[in-house]
Design an enzyme around this catalytic site. Structure first.
Site, PDB file in Angstrom:
ATOM      1  N   SER A  49       0.835  -0.614  -0.237  1.00 56.55           N
ATOM      2  CA  SER A  49       0.021  -0.142  -0.223  1.00 56.55           C
ATOM      3  C   SER A  49       0.370   0.989  -0.360  1.00 56.55           C
ATOM      4  O   SER A  49       2.526   0.767   0.400  1.00 56.55           O
ATOM      5  CB  SER A  49      -0.750  -0.212   0.723  1.00 56.55           C
ATOM      6  OG  SER A  49       0.101   0.541   2.304  1.00 56.55           O
ATOM      7  N   ASP A  84      -0.743  -1.388  -4.202  1.00 54.10           N
ATOM      8  CA  ASP A  84      -2.068  -2.017  -3.308  1.00 54.10           C
ATOM      9  C   ASP A  84      -3.076  -0.208  -3.285  1.00 54.10           C
ATOM     10  O   ASP A  84      -2.182   0.340  -2.807  1.00 54.10           O
ATOM     11  CB  ASP A  84      -2.167  -2.701  -2.764  1.00 54.10           C
ATOM     12  CG  ASP A  84      -3.195  -3.238  -2.145  1.00 54.10           C
ATOM     13  OD1 ASP A  84      -4.150  -3.574  -3.572  1.00 54.10           O
ATOM     14  OD2 ASP A  84      -3.931  -3.153  -1.234  1.00 54.10           O
TER      15      ASP A  84
HETATM   16  P1  13P Z   1      -8.378  -6.753   4.343  1.00 57.31           P
HETATM   17  O1  13P Z   1      -7.628  -5.748   5.051  1.00 57.31           O
HETATM   18  O2  13P Z   1      -8.930  -6.971   4.680  1.00 57.31           O
HETATM   19  O3  13P Z   1      -7.770  -7.923   4.398  1.00 57.31           O
HETATM   20  O4  13P Z   1      -7.929  -6.143   3.284  1.00 57.31           O
HETATM   21  C1  13P Z   1      -6.966  -6.288   1.835  1.00 57.31           C
HETATM   22  C2  13P Z   1      -7.145  -5.334   0.493  1.00 57.31           C
HETATM   23  O5  13P Z   1      -8.026  -5.486  -0.301  1.00 57.31           O
HETATM   24  C3  13P Z   1      -6.217  -5.093  -0.017  1.00 57.31           C
HETATM   25  O6  13P Z   1      -6.203  -4.144  -1.005  1.00 57.31           O
END
Ligand code: 13P
Length: 287
Positions: A49, A84
Protein backbone atom coordinates in the site's frame (compact mmCIF):
# COMPACT_ATOMS: atom_id res chain seq x y z
CA UNK A 1 11.09 -15.52 -9.47
CA UNK A 2 9.83 -11.96 -9.92
CA UNK A 3 7.26 -11.64 -12.71
CA UNK A 4 4.26 -9.50 -13.49
CA UNK A 5 0.89 -10.86 -12.40
CA UNK A 6 -0.83 -11.11 -15.80
CA UNK A 7 0.08 -14.69 -16.66
CA UNK A 8 -0.49 -16.16 -13.19
CA UNK A 9 -3.97 -14.62 -13.04
CA UNK A 10 -4.90 -15.70 -16.55
CA UNK A 11 -4.02 -19.24 -15.50
CA UNK A 12 -6.00 -18.86 -12.26
CA UNK A 13 -9.03 -17.60 -14.17
CA UNK A 14 -8.88 -20.53 -16.58
CA UNK A 15 -8.20 -23.03 -13.77
CA UNK A 16 -10.93 -21.77 -11.39
CA UNK A 17 -8.71 -20.95 -8.43
CA UNK A 18 -7.40 -17.69 -7.01
CA UNK A 19 -3.95 -16.30 -6.27
CA UNK A 20 -3.51 -14.57 -2.91
CA UNK A 21 -2.24 -11.04 -2.60
CA UNK A 22 -0.73 -10.65 0.84
CA UNK A 23 0.29 -7.15 1.88
CA UNK A 24 3.80 -6.63 3.23
CA UNK A 25 4.95 -4.22 5.93
CA UNK A 26 8.56 -5.17 6.57
CA UNK A 27 11.21 -7.84 6.15
CA UNK A 28 9.50 -10.42 8.38
CA UNK A 29 6.23 -10.14 6.46
CA UNK A 30 7.98 -10.51 3.11
CA UNK A 31 10.08 -13.47 4.20
CA UNK A 32 7.11 -15.32 5.76
CA UNK A 33 4.98 -14.91 2.63
CA UNK A 34 7.74 -15.85 0.17
CA UNK A 35 8.78 -18.95 2.14
CA UNK A 36 5.19 -20.14 2.49
CA UNK A 37 4.41 -19.69 -1.22
CA UNK A 38 7.60 -21.59 -2.08
CA UNK A 39 6.76 -24.40 0.36
CA UNK A 40 3.31 -24.79 -1.22
CA UNK A 41 4.57 -24.37 -4.79
CA UNK A 42 2.08 -21.53 -5.28
CA UNK A 43 2.25 -18.27 -7.19
CA UNK A 44 1.90 -15.24 -4.92
CA UNK A 45 1.44 -11.47 -5.07
CA UNK A 46 3.12 -9.16 -2.57
CA UNK A 47 0.91 -6.10 -2.09
CA UNK A 48 2.38 -2.76 -1.04
CA UNK A 49 0.00 0.00 0.00
CA UNK A 50 1.11 3.62 -0.31
CA UNK A 51 1.28 3.81 3.49
CA UNK A 52 3.40 0.67 3.78
CA UNK A 53 5.66 1.94 0.99
CA UNK A 54 6.24 5.14 2.93
CA UNK A 55 6.81 3.20 6.16
CA UNK A 56 9.51 1.11 4.49
CA UNK A 57 11.21 4.39 3.41
CA UNK A 58 9.95 4.31 -0.18
CA UNK A 59 9.18 2.03 -3.12
CA UNK A 60 12.83 1.85 -4.13
CA UNK A 61 13.74 0.25 -0.80
CA UNK A 62 10.83 -2.17 -1.12
CA UNK A 63 11.75 -3.22 -4.66
CA UNK A 64 15.41 -3.69 -3.72
CA UNK A 65 14.52 -5.77 -0.65
CA UNK A 66 12.03 -7.98 -2.48
CA UNK A 67 14.33 -8.58 -5.45
CA UNK A 68 17.29 -9.44 -3.23
CA UNK A 69 15.24 -11.64 -0.92
CA UNK A 70 13.63 -13.49 -3.81
CA UNK A 71 17.13 -14.31 -5.01
CA UNK A 72 18.77 -15.11 -1.71
CA UNK A 73 15.91 -17.40 -0.60
CA UNK A 74 16.09 -19.17 -3.99
CA UNK A 75 12.40 -18.56 -4.68
CA UNK A 76 11.34 -20.32 -7.88
CA UNK A 77 7.54 -19.80 -7.72
CA UNK A 78 6.15 -16.77 -9.59
CA UNK A 79 6.10 -13.68 -7.35
CA UNK A 80 4.60 -10.33 -8.38
CA UNK A 81 5.50 -7.12 -6.55
CA UNK A 82 2.32 -5.08 -6.77
CA UNK A 83 1.31 -1.58 -5.74
CA UNK A 84 -1.99 -1.77 -3.82
CA UNK A 85 -4.52 1.08 -4.27
CA UNK A 86 -2.08 3.45 -5.87
CA UNK A 87 -2.90 6.98 -6.90
CA UNK A 88 -1.60 8.36 -10.19
CA UNK A 89 1.76 9.55 -8.78
CA UNK A 90 2.35 6.37 -6.79
CA UNK A 91 1.85 4.31 -9.98
CA UNK A 92 4.65 6.21 -11.73
CA UNK A 93 6.87 6.00 -8.64
CA UNK A 94 6.46 2.21 -8.51
CA UNK A 95 7.05 1.80 -12.24
CA UNK A 96 10.29 3.72 -11.78
CA UNK A 97 11.27 1.79 -8.66
CA UNK A 98 11.05 -1.59 -10.41
CA UNK A 99 7.73 -3.02 -9.26
CA UNK A 100 6.35 -5.69 -11.61
CA UNK A 101 2.69 -4.74 -11.22
CA UNK A 102 0.59 -1.74 -10.24
CA UNK A 103 -2.95 -1.01 -9.17
CA UNK A 104 -4.38 2.32 -10.18
CA UNK A 105 -7.29 3.05 -7.87
CA UNK A 106 -9.32 5.76 -9.55
CA UNK A 107 -12.57 4.47 -8.07
CA UNK A 108 -13.16 7.65 -6.05
CA UNK A 109 -12.67 9.87 -9.13
CA UNK A 110 -15.42 10.82 -11.57
CA UNK A 111 -15.73 7.87 -13.98
CA UNK A 112 -14.37 9.86 -16.98
CA UNK A 113 -11.22 10.74 -15.05
CA UNK A 114 -10.75 7.15 -13.84
CA UNK A 115 -11.18 6.04 -17.47
CA UNK A 116 -8.66 8.56 -18.86
CA UNK A 117 -5.97 7.91 -16.24
CA UNK A 118 -6.42 4.14 -16.44
CA UNK A 119 -6.05 4.34 -20.24
CA UNK A 120 -2.75 6.17 -19.92
CA UNK A 121 -1.38 3.88 -17.22
CA UNK A 122 -2.34 0.71 -19.14
CA UNK A 123 -0.31 1.93 -22.09
CA UNK A 124 2.73 2.90 -20.00
CA UNK A 125 2.78 -0.22 -17.85
CA UNK A 126 2.33 -2.61 -20.78
CA UNK A 127 5.10 -0.90 -22.71
CA UNK A 128 7.39 -1.59 -19.76
CA UNK A 129 6.18 -5.13 -19.09
CA UNK A 130 4.19 -4.50 -15.91
CA UNK A 131 0.68 -5.76 -15.24
CA UNK A 132 -2.02 -3.35 -14.14
CA UNK A 133 -5.14 -3.62 -11.96
CA UNK A 134 -7.90 -1.02 -12.07
CA UNK A 135 -10.84 -0.46 -9.75
CA UNK A 136 -14.49 0.34 -10.29
CA UNK A 137 -16.87 0.91 -7.37
CA UNK A 138 -15.11 1.88 -4.16
CA UNK A 139 -14.25 -0.93 -1.74
CA UNK A 140 -15.61 -0.15 1.70
CA UNK A 141 -13.84 0.26 5.00
CA UNK A 142 -10.68 2.15 5.69
CA UNK A 143 -7.32 1.74 3.99
CA UNK A 144 -4.54 4.25 4.60
CA UNK A 145 -7.09 6.86 5.65
CA UNK A 146 -9.28 6.45 2.56
CA UNK A 147 -12.79 5.47 3.59
CA UNK A 148 -15.06 3.77 1.04
CA UNK A 149 -18.71 2.81 1.48
CA UNK A 150 -18.65 -0.79 0.21
CA UNK A 151 -20.65 0.03 -2.89
CA UNK A 152 -21.42 -2.38 -5.70
CA UNK A 153 -19.76 -1.56 -9.02
CA UNK A 154 -21.79 -0.83 -12.14
CA UNK A 155 -21.23 -3.77 -14.54
CA UNK A 156 -21.34 -1.40 -17.55
CA UNK A 157 -18.53 0.72 -16.10
CA UNK A 158 -16.59 -2.48 -15.34
CA UNK A 159 -16.85 -3.48 -18.98
CA UNK A 160 -15.62 -0.07 -20.14
CA UNK A 161 -12.56 -0.25 -17.87
CA UNK A 162 -11.94 -3.93 -18.68
CA UNK A 163 -11.99 -3.11 -22.41
CA UNK A 164 -9.06 -0.73 -21.88
CA UNK A 165 -6.86 -3.80 -21.58
CA UNK A 166 -6.24 -3.85 -17.84
CA UNK A 167 -4.91 -7.22 -16.74
CA UNK A 168 -7.28 -7.69 -13.77
CA UNK A 169 -10.13 -5.72 -12.32
CA UNK A 170 -11.20 -4.92 -8.77
CA UNK A 171 -14.93 -4.37 -8.63
CA UNK A 172 -16.86 -3.60 -5.48
CA UNK A 173 -19.38 -6.33 -4.59
CA UNK A 174 -20.12 -5.22 -1.04
CA UNK A 175 -16.66 -6.13 0.24
CA UNK A 176 -14.95 -3.98 2.86
CA UNK A 177 -11.34 -3.59 4.02
CA UNK A 178 -10.58 -4.53 7.60
CA UNK A 179 -12.77 -6.52 9.99
CA UNK A 180 -16.39 -6.91 8.82
CA UNK A 181 -19.08 -5.44 11.10
CA UNK A 182 -21.51 -7.92 12.67
CA UNK A 183 -24.37 -6.61 10.50
CA UNK A 184 -22.48 -6.98 7.19
CA UNK A 185 -24.92 -8.52 4.70
CA UNK A 186 -22.25 -10.56 2.85
CA UNK A 187 -20.95 -10.39 -0.72
CA UNK A 188 -23.36 -9.50 -3.52
CA UNK A 189 -23.09 -12.54 -5.77
CA UNK A 190 -25.71 -11.11 -8.12
CA UNK A 191 -23.41 -8.14 -8.75
CA UNK A 192 -20.43 -10.45 -9.20
CA UNK A 193 -22.32 -12.60 -11.73
CA UNK A 194 -23.49 -9.48 -13.63
CA UNK A 195 -19.91 -8.12 -13.78
CA UNK A 196 -18.58 -11.49 -14.92
CA UNK A 197 -21.22 -11.67 -17.66
CA UNK A 198 -20.00 -8.30 -18.99
CA UNK A 199 -16.23 -8.78 -18.55
CA UNK A 200 -15.78 -12.35 -19.83
CA UNK A 201 -12.31 -13.77 -19.23
CA UNK A 202 -11.06 -10.78 -17.24
CA UNK A 203 -9.63 -12.02 -13.89
CA UNK A 204 -11.61 -10.31 -11.13
CA UNK A 205 -10.10 -9.21 -7.82
CA UNK A 206 -11.71 -9.50 -4.40
CA UNK A 207 -10.35 -6.96 -1.94
CA UNK A 208 -11.05 -7.09 1.78
CA UNK A 209 -10.31 -10.81 2.06
CA UNK A 210 -10.04 -10.64 5.86
CA UNK A 211 -13.00 -12.25 7.59
CA UNK A 212 -15.01 -13.27 4.52
CA UNK A 213 -16.47 -16.69 5.42
CA UNK A 214 -14.81 -19.60 3.57
CA UNK A 215 -18.01 -20.61 1.76
CA UNK A 216 -18.36 -17.08 0.32
CA UNK A 217 -14.71 -17.15 -0.79
CA UNK A 218 -15.24 -20.47 -2.56
CA UNK A 219 -18.42 -19.21 -4.23
CA UNK A 220 -16.70 -15.99 -5.34
CA UNK A 221 -13.90 -18.04 -6.93
CA UNK A 222 -16.45 -20.20 -8.73
CA UNK A 223 -18.04 -17.02 -10.13
CA UNK A 224 -14.78 -15.66 -11.57
CA UNK A 225 -12.66 -14.15 -8.78
CA UNK A 226 -9.00 -14.95 -9.52
CA UNK A 227 -7.13 -12.76 -7.01
CA UNK A 228 -7.97 -12.27 -3.34
CA UNK A 229 -6.32 -9.62 -1.17
CA UNK A 230 -5.56 -10.28 2.48
CA UNK A 231 -3.96 -7.75 4.78
CA UNK A 232 -5.65 -7.23 8.16
CA UNK A 233 -5.81 -10.93 9.03
CA UNK A 234 -2.00 -11.24 8.93
CA UNK A 235 -1.70 -8.14 11.11
CA UNK A 236 -4.11 -9.59 13.67
CA UNK A 237 -2.35 -12.96 13.99
CA UNK A 238 1.06 -11.25 14.14
CA UNK A 239 -0.12 -9.02 16.99
CA UNK A 240 -1.77 -11.92 18.83
CA UNK A 241 1.33 -14.13 18.68
CA UNK A 242 3.62 -11.28 19.75
CA UNK A 243 1.35 -10.37 22.66
CA UNK A 244 1.30 -14.00 23.82
CA UNK A 245 5.11 -14.13 23.78
CA UNK A 246 5.43 -10.97 25.84
CA UNK A 247 2.61 -11.79 28.24
CA UNK A 248 4.28 -15.14 28.94
CA UNK A 249 7.37 -13.13 29.95
CA UNK A 250 9.47 -14.81 27.25
CA UNK A 251 11.14 -11.55 26.29
CA UNK A 252 12.64 -11.51 29.78
CA UNK A 253 14.00 -15.05 29.75
CA UNK A 254 17.58 -15.36 28.56
CA UNK A 255 18.01 -13.34 25.40
CA UNK A 256 14.29 -13.42 24.63
CA UNK A 257 14.41 -9.71 23.90
CA UNK A 258 16.54 -10.37 20.79
CA UNK A 259 14.38 -9.07 17.92
CA UNK A 260 15.01 -12.27 16.00
CA UNK A 261 13.36 -14.17 18.88
CA UNK A 262 10.75 -11.55 19.72
CA UNK A 263 9.43 -11.34 16.15
CA UNK A 264 9.58 -15.10 15.49
CA UNK A 265 6.14 -16.12 16.84
CA UNK A 266 4.49 -13.35 14.81
CA UNK A 267 6.36 -14.34 11.66
CA UNK A 268 5.35 -17.99 12.18
CA UNK A 269 1.74 -16.91 12.69
CA UNK A 270 1.85 -15.11 9.32
CA UNK A 271 3.23 -18.27 7.66
CA UNK A 272 0.34 -20.31 9.11
CA UNK A 273 -2.27 -17.74 8.03
CA UNK A 274 -0.85 -17.46 4.50
CA UNK A 275 -0.77 -21.25 4.20
CA UNK A 276 -4.41 -21.48 5.31
CA UNK A 277 -5.43 -18.89 2.69
CA UNK A 278 -3.37 -20.37 -0.16
CA UNK A 279 -4.99 -23.76 0.50
CA UNK A 280 -8.46 -22.17 0.61
CA UNK A 281 -7.85 -20.24 -2.63
CA UNK A 282 -6.73 -23.46 -4.37
CA UNK A 283 -3.36 -22.28 -5.69
CA UNK A 284 -1.21 -25.04 -4.15
CA UNK A 285 1.03 -26.63 -6.81
CA UNK A 286 -0.04 -24.06 -9.44
CA UNK A 287 3.40 -22.43 -9.72
P1 13P B 1 -8.12 -6.69 4.31
O1 13P B 1 -7.23 -5.81 5.11
O2 13P B 1 -9.55 -6.54 4.70
O3 13P B 1 -7.68 -8.10 4.32
O4 13P B 1 -8.07 -6.17 2.80
C1 13P B 1 -6.87 -6.24 2.09
C2 13P B 1 -6.99 -5.56 0.78
O5 13P B 1 -8.01 -5.58 0.13
C3 13P B 1 -5.83 -4.84 0.29
O6 13P B 1 -6.11 -4.13 -0.87
Amino acid sequence: MLVNAAEMLKKAQAGHYAVGQFNINNLEWTKSILETAQKLNSPVILGVSMGAGKYMTGYKTVAAMVKAMDESLGITVPVALHLDHGDYDACYACIKAGFTSIMFDGSHLPFEENFAKTTELVSVSHKLGLSIEAEVGAIGGEEDGVVGMGECADPEECKKIADLGVDFLAAGIGNIHGVYPANWPGLSFDTLAAIKAKTGDMPLVLHGGTGIPDDQITKAISLGVSKINVNTECQIVFAEATRKYIEAGKDQQGKGFDPRKLLKPGAEAICAKVEEKIRLFGSVDKA
